[in-house]
Scaffold this motif. Sequence first.
Motif, mmCIF file in Angstrom:
data_model
loop_
_atom_site.group_PDB
_atom_site.id
_atom_site.type_symbol
_atom_site.label_atom_id
_atom_site.label_comp_id
_atom_site.label_asym_id
_atom_site.label_seq_id
_atom_site.Cartn_x
_atom_site.Cartn_y
_atom_site.Cartn_z
ATOM 1 N N GLN A 163 -2.113 -7.943 2.928
ATOM 2 C CA GLN A 163 -1.734 -8.785 4.068
ATOM 3 C C GLN A 163 -2.574 -8.626 5.332
ATOM 4 O OE1 GLN A 163 -0.053 -6.327 2.735
ATOM 5 N NE2 GLN A 163 1.110 -5.131 4.188
ATOM 6 N N LYS A 164 -3.662 -7.850 5.244
ATOM 7 C CA LYS A 164 -4.552 -7.798 6.407
ATOM 8 C C LYS A 164 -5.811 -8.635 6.183
ATOM 9 C CE LYS A 164 -1.893 -4.105 7.573
ATOM 10 N NZ LYS A 164 -1.372 -2.899 6.942
ATOM 11 N N ASP A 193 -7.667 4.381 0.867
ATOM 12 C CA ASP A 193 -6.797 3.307 1.341
ATOM 13 C C ASP A 193 -7.667 2.389 2.192
ATOM 14 O OD1 ASP A 193 -5.005 1.646 2.616
ATOM 15 O OD2 ASP A 193 -3.737 3.258 3.416
ATOM 16 N N THR A 240 -5.594 1.330 11.076
ATOM 17 C CA THR A 240 -5.079 0.082 11.626
ATOM 18 C C THR A 240 -4.357 0.260 12.966
ATOM 19 O OG1 THR A 240 -4.584 -0.270 9.290
ATOM 20 C CG2 THR A 240 -3.904 -1.997 10.805
ATOM 21 N N ALA A 298 0.846 -1.196 0.000
ATOM 22 C CA ALA A 298 0.000 0.000 0.000
ATOM 23 C C ALA A 298 0.881 1.246 0.000
ATOM 24 C CB ALA A 298 -0.922 -0.018 1.212
ATOM 25 N N SER A 299 2.062 1.126 0.577
ATOM 26 C CA SER A 299 2.954 2.287 0.668
ATOM 27 C C SER A 299 3.341 2.824 -0.707
ATOM 28 C CB SER A 299 4.213 1.914 1.448
ATOM 29 O OG SER A 299 3.863 1.537 2.763
HETATM 30 C C1 LIG Z 1 -0.611 -1.819 6.664
HETATM 31 C C2 LIG Z 1 -1.169 -0.586 6.067
HETATM 32 C C3 LIG Z 1 -0.464 0.151 5.092
HETATM 33 C C4 LIG Z 1 0.927 -0.220 4.637
HETATM 34 O O1 LIG Z 1 0.904 -1.344 3.887
HETATM 35 P P1 LIG Z 1 2.228 -1.923 3.194
HETATM 36 O O2 LIG Z 1 1.637 -2.974 2.307
HETATM 37 O O3 LIG Z 1 3.085 -2.454 4.282
HETATM 38 O O4 LIG Z 1 2.885 -0.830 2.439
HETATM 39 C C5 LIG Z 1 -1.080 1.254 4.550
HETATM 40 N N1 LIG Z 1 -2.302 1.644 4.941
HETATM 41 C C6 LIG Z 1 -3.000 0.976 5.884
HETATM 42 C C7 LIG Z 1 -4.356 1.440 6.271
HETATM 43 C C8 LIG Z 1 -2.454 -0.156 6.467
HETATM 44 O O5 LIG Z 1 -3.139 -0.826 7.398
#
Ligand SMILES: *Cc1c(COP(=O)(O)O)cnc(C)c1O
Length: 355
Positions: free
Chosen positions: A189-190, A166, A147, A75-76
């Motif tokens: 990954q969540k 996001d 998160t 997501a980054s």
């Molecule tokens: C975990 C998370 C991110 C970062 O995700 P990465 O895949 O590690 O870059 C960004 N936004 C939210 C809301 C997250 O929970």
Amino acid sequence: MKKYNFNAGPSMLPREVIENTARQCLDFNGSGLSLMEISHRSKDFQPVVDEAVALIKELLQIPQGYSVIFLGGGASLEFCMVPYNFLIKKAAYLNTGTWAKKAMKEAKVFGEVVEVASSADANYTFIPKNWNCPADVDYLHITTNNTIYGTETRTDLDVPVRMVADMSSDIFSRPVDVKKYDCIYAGAQKNLAMAGVTLVIVKDDALGKAPRQIPTMLDYRTHVEKGSMFNTPPVVPIYSALETLRWIKKKGGVEAMDKLAGQRAEILYAEIDRNKLFRGTVNVDDRSVMNICFVMNDEYKDLEKPFLDFATERGMVGIKGHRSVGGFRASCYNAQTIEGVNALVQTMKEFEKLH
Ligand SMILES: *Cc1c(COP(=O)(O)O)cnc(C)c1O
């Protein structure tokens, strides 16, 4: 001892998702080759991507005119791809936590950033309401679930501009009115898969408007045109996403996920509110059903470490809170069970009896 996984990310996945993915890693579709060692362009892998995309469109009822793509970079990376592709002059951001702030930082590289509202002064314990979105921005960016701080917006906002969200930590946990968004992204990954892939849902006619040259890999159009196959996509993570999507569908879709999330959260928050040792950390109306944050009540502060040890001894994994909040965080993504939440509640009750 049975383990109950409350990790914030990477996090718990349904057991059958892990088993089926593991099986394909040993022998993919009876080919005698591992999922790890086949070409992403092979005739066996294309159906994996096709089915995953079709299931995403079905589960979220994505209207015509949107593309679904799988990217690397987490997501980054989207924090910079979003402004790269959509920011012409000015964008608005709602600052609801660490991730929102990181997204804003990247957008500032590309133009003017208006912070429409922020709860930073209150350590992000609530989601700001009653703010105005300027009509002259290229888009508004929101983070639907925070998160780290445990706040969440589970309704789709109405704003007069294009909206980007996001949804890394709450995607597929509720129905989403996709047509209100120009872009939705989520690190997998969540709620979706093992780490290594990012899901992006993008409105086709929002692309190609920013008057700048975009490096090929960072241009959403590249991946839309090539169906996520411009370069080698993360093959195994995409496969695990497919298994999760099948599982979600089998369980009754996002409506069922929403209902379960509500039930889990109700059980855990009820205990946090009842138990004299603990208290929640955020505004009750903004409580996340995905990441449930709580701390020791002030008079019991020195019981924090003992509770963590007590819970660990009873199989609870990953409940230590993020350092910016402290205390505890129980992440209850789609795969989390009512049994898991009940086990944590039982642990909290037993600990209370000892004190
Ligand atoms: C975990 C998370 C991110 C970062 O995700 P990465 O895949 O590690 O870059 C960004 N936004 C939210 C809301 C997250 O929970």
